[in-house]
Design a protein around this motif. Structure first.
Motif, mmCIF file in Angstrom:
data_model
loop_
_atom_site.group_PDB
_atom_site.id
_atom_site.type_symbol
_atom_site.label_atom_id
_atom_site.label_comp_id
_atom_site.label_asym_id
_atom_site.label_seq_id
_atom_site.Cartn_x
_atom_site.Cartn_y
_atom_site.Cartn_z
ATOM 1 N N ASN A 1 20.796 12.834 -14.525
ATOM 2 C CA ASN A 1 21.870 14.007 -14.573
ATOM 3 C C ASN A 1 21.494 15.177 -15.130
ATOM 4 N N GLN B 1 20.932 7.107 -15.969
ATOM 5 C CA GLN B 1 21.564 7.818 -15.214
ATOM 6 C C GLN B 1 21.939 9.324 -15.934
ATOM 7 N N THR B 2 21.782 9.028 -17.304
ATOM 8 C CA THR B 2 22.318 10.387 -18.139
ATOM 9 C C THR B 2 21.009 11.336 -17.926
ATOM 10 N N SER C 1 33.561 15.778 -23.134
ATOM 11 C CA SER C 1 33.092 15.210 -21.773
ATOM 12 C C SER C 1 34.139 14.333 -21.601
ATOM 13 N N PHE D 1 23.064 3.112 -17.724
ATOM 14 C CA PHE D 1 23.607 4.319 -18.048
ATOM 15 C C PHE D 1 22.697 5.464 -18.592
ATOM 16 N N PRO E 1 27.991 7.692 -18.196
ATOM 17 C CA PRO E 1 26.968 8.441 -18.155
ATOM 18 C C PRO E 1 27.187 9.881 -18.472
ATOM 19 N N PHE E 2 28.422 10.537 -18.198
ATOM 20 C CA PHE E 2 28.964 11.803 -18.295
ATOM 21 C C PHE E 2 29.224 11.786 -19.796
ATOM 22 N N HIS F 1 22.897 22.880 -17.843
ATOM 23 C CA HIS F 1 22.740 22.101 -19.278
ATOM 24 C C HIS F 1 22.218 23.163 -20.394
ATOM 25 N N LEU G 1 27.678 10.143 -22.262
ATOM 26 C CA LEU G 1 26.609 10.358 -22.738
ATOM 27 C C LEU G 1 25.905 11.840 -22.887
ATOM 28 N N GLU G 2 26.107 12.131 -21.535
ATOM 29 C CA GLU G 2 25.732 13.628 -21.214
ATOM 30 C C GLU G 2 26.224 14.390 -22.380
#
Lengths: 296, 218
Positions: A16, A12-13, A286, A9, A221-222, A24, A224-225
């Motif tokens: 991303n 991946q974050t 998110s 995760f 992951p989204f 971002h 966390l983003e």
């Protein structure tokens, strides 16, 4: 969700964020700007509050005298004041001294006084009450002093405090409104940033679902983003605010051209609150973004 | 292993499948064939749970897909390998990453994921191309990456939608050899194809579809 998945995760974050760095960066910049506005308002509020509280703890009274008051009447007033509990005459300010004080307070704007033909300022006694307890009935003392012959007017801190407390209520209300609106704005920014990154990864999401990924596996992951964006904007906004504070606090701040204002920064609990609010906004934004798009 | 009962599916006014019943036993190798629009892809997508039937029901290993929850469907998909007609590879991920993805979602240990992915890529003859990106590969190689991704998790069922559609006869033969080796290990294999060459010499069961119905079997 096993712990083993968390390195995936986080990886991946990070991927991303790097892949969608422009989106971002724009989102982050807007969030920082919003938090800066909110933080500046908070600093203003905290400082006014601190100023007000400092004032509340130093009870003082100004007894303004009529012009051409006799020496004996002035003595009578002085001895009445000294007889009051915990009262102490800090200073007698003559008419001339009052004008001199005003001139030095106005500094470069002293020209404003040049048109005066005579001195309009009254002489006064500056009285302080040293007692720690707030039991002193300033209202009663004020009335009694005002009844003495030769006294023009009596003003004490509470008069000002009441006015300022009214102002603080308005400041607080405006703060809540601004804070609320900015929160909605930040939420909107995070939601859209994450929506854009979801959109850029829609093929991958489809394939992840087709190989048996659970919804949460795709969503985490989204989330966390969003949280990373929240915490980063919180930290950067606070750092910018602190830099601004350091820069300003090295100079003497004059408030209303009269009083010197010592700036204070946000207390720890406010700093923590801003960080928590940023993370929460990132997470909620998110969550809204990932709400519904997993019908594969 | 796979049981379909009176299955129907429509896309708007178009009937994709009509009152179809079919049974595929565990460990069986079945070809599903028919002209374009016969319902081959729809059939595979229904078995995979990517589509819902308008009527009828589907049992996979005893599980009724009509009543399955989303989370259980996710878990079931881990036991089914699907090879898509258009490969569905991620162009920004390497061959290794594309294949490893199928294991990563299951939460397997990283060391196991690496080992199993290497083994599977060796099996499909792509050990040397692990670090390449899909767009750097030929059509046949991309097909083999898609196969590797489908079989890396040792599925109980392997579904392949036109797996040799874009390949020349030699590569087609290679792919079929690969499917047979997977089948020998006990995997149930269903291959949808309209290729006559593929079916000419086969000893496997062939189901003929036409206009969403079973038109015959061999």
């Amino acid at each position: 969700m096993t712990l083993r998945l968390w390195p995936y995760f986080f990886r991946q974050t990070l991927i991303n964020i790097i892949n969608n760095r422009t989106v971002h960066a724009i989102g982050l910049g807007t969030m920082i700007a919003s938090l800066l506005i909110f933080g500046t308002f908070l600093i203003l509020f905290v400082n006014l509050n601190a100023w007000l509280q400092g004032w509340e703890h130093s009870l003082s009274m100004s007894v303004y005298l009529q012009d051409e008051i006799s020496e004996s009447k002035r003595g009578k007033i002085a001895s009445f004041i000294k007889d009051q509990p915990a009262a102490e005459i800090e200073r007698f300010i003559s008419k001339e001294e009052a004008l001199r004080d005003l001139r030095s307070a106005l500094g470069s704007q002293t020209g404003l006084l040049e048109g005066l033909s005579d001195n309009p300022l009254p002489a006064s006694f500056e009285v302080v009450f040293r007692a720690e307890d707030s039991e002193i009935d300033l209202q009663r003392i004020k009335k009694e002093i005002e009844n003495i012959e030769g006294v023009e007017e009596v003003q004490y801190t509470e008069d000002w405090l009441e006015r300022f407390e009214g102002l603080m209520k308005i400041v607080r209300l405006v703060g809540f409104i601004i804070g609320g609106l900015l929160c909605i704005g930040v939420l909107f920014i995070v939601t859209n940033t994450i929506k854009l990154t979801i959109y850029s990864r829609r093929d991958e999401i489809e394939i992840l679902k087709l190989v048996g990924a659970t919804d949460w596996f795709v969503k985490i992951p989204f989330l966390l983003e969003g949280m990373v964006q929240g915490i980063l904007s919180g930290i950067l906004a606070l750092l910018t605010l602190f830099s601004g504070y350091i820069l300003l606090s090295t100079k003497k701040m004059h408030f209303l051209s009269l009083a010197v204002l010592d700036l204070v920064f946000l207390p720890h609990e406010y700093v923590l609150s801003i960080l928590l609010i940023s993370v929460a906004l990132g997470l909620v934004g998110s969550l809204i973004a990932v709400g519904r798009f997993f019908d594969v | 292993m796979i049981q379909l009962f009176r299955l129907s599916k429509k896309f708007g006014p178009n009937i994709a499948l009509s009152d179809m019943s079919l049974r595929v036993r565990k460990g069986e190798f079945v070809f599903v064939t028919g002209p374009s629009g016969a319902g081959k892809t729809t059939l595979l997508r229904l078995i995979f749970g990517a589509e819902k039937p308008a009527s009828g029901y589907i049992l996979i290993n005893g599980i009724n897909l009509n009543r399955i929850s989303r989370s259980k469907l996710d878990l079931l998909r881990r036991k089914i390998g699907f090879i898509f007609q258009d490969f569905k590879l991620l162009p920004k991920k390497t061959v290794f990453e594309n294949v490893a993805l199928a294991l990563e979602v299951t939460g397997e240990r990283r060391t196991f994921v690496k080992k199993k992915t290497h083994q599977t890529l060796s099996l499909v003859g792509l050990a040397e191309k692990e670090k390449a990106y899909p767009l750097q590969l030929s059509g046949g190689e991309q097909q083999r990456v898609a196969i590797a991704r489908a079989i890396v998790k040792d599925p109980l069922i392997l579904l392949a939608d036109e797996p040799t559609g874009n390949l020349d006869p030699d590569l087609t033969k290679d792919i079929m050899v690969l499917f047979r080796s997977i089948h020998i290990k006990g995997t149930t294999v269903v291959v949808a194809t309209h290729s006559r060459e593929l079916l000419e010499d086969t000893a496997q069961r062939v189901v003929f579809l036409n206009r969403g119905r079973i038109a015959g079997e061999k």
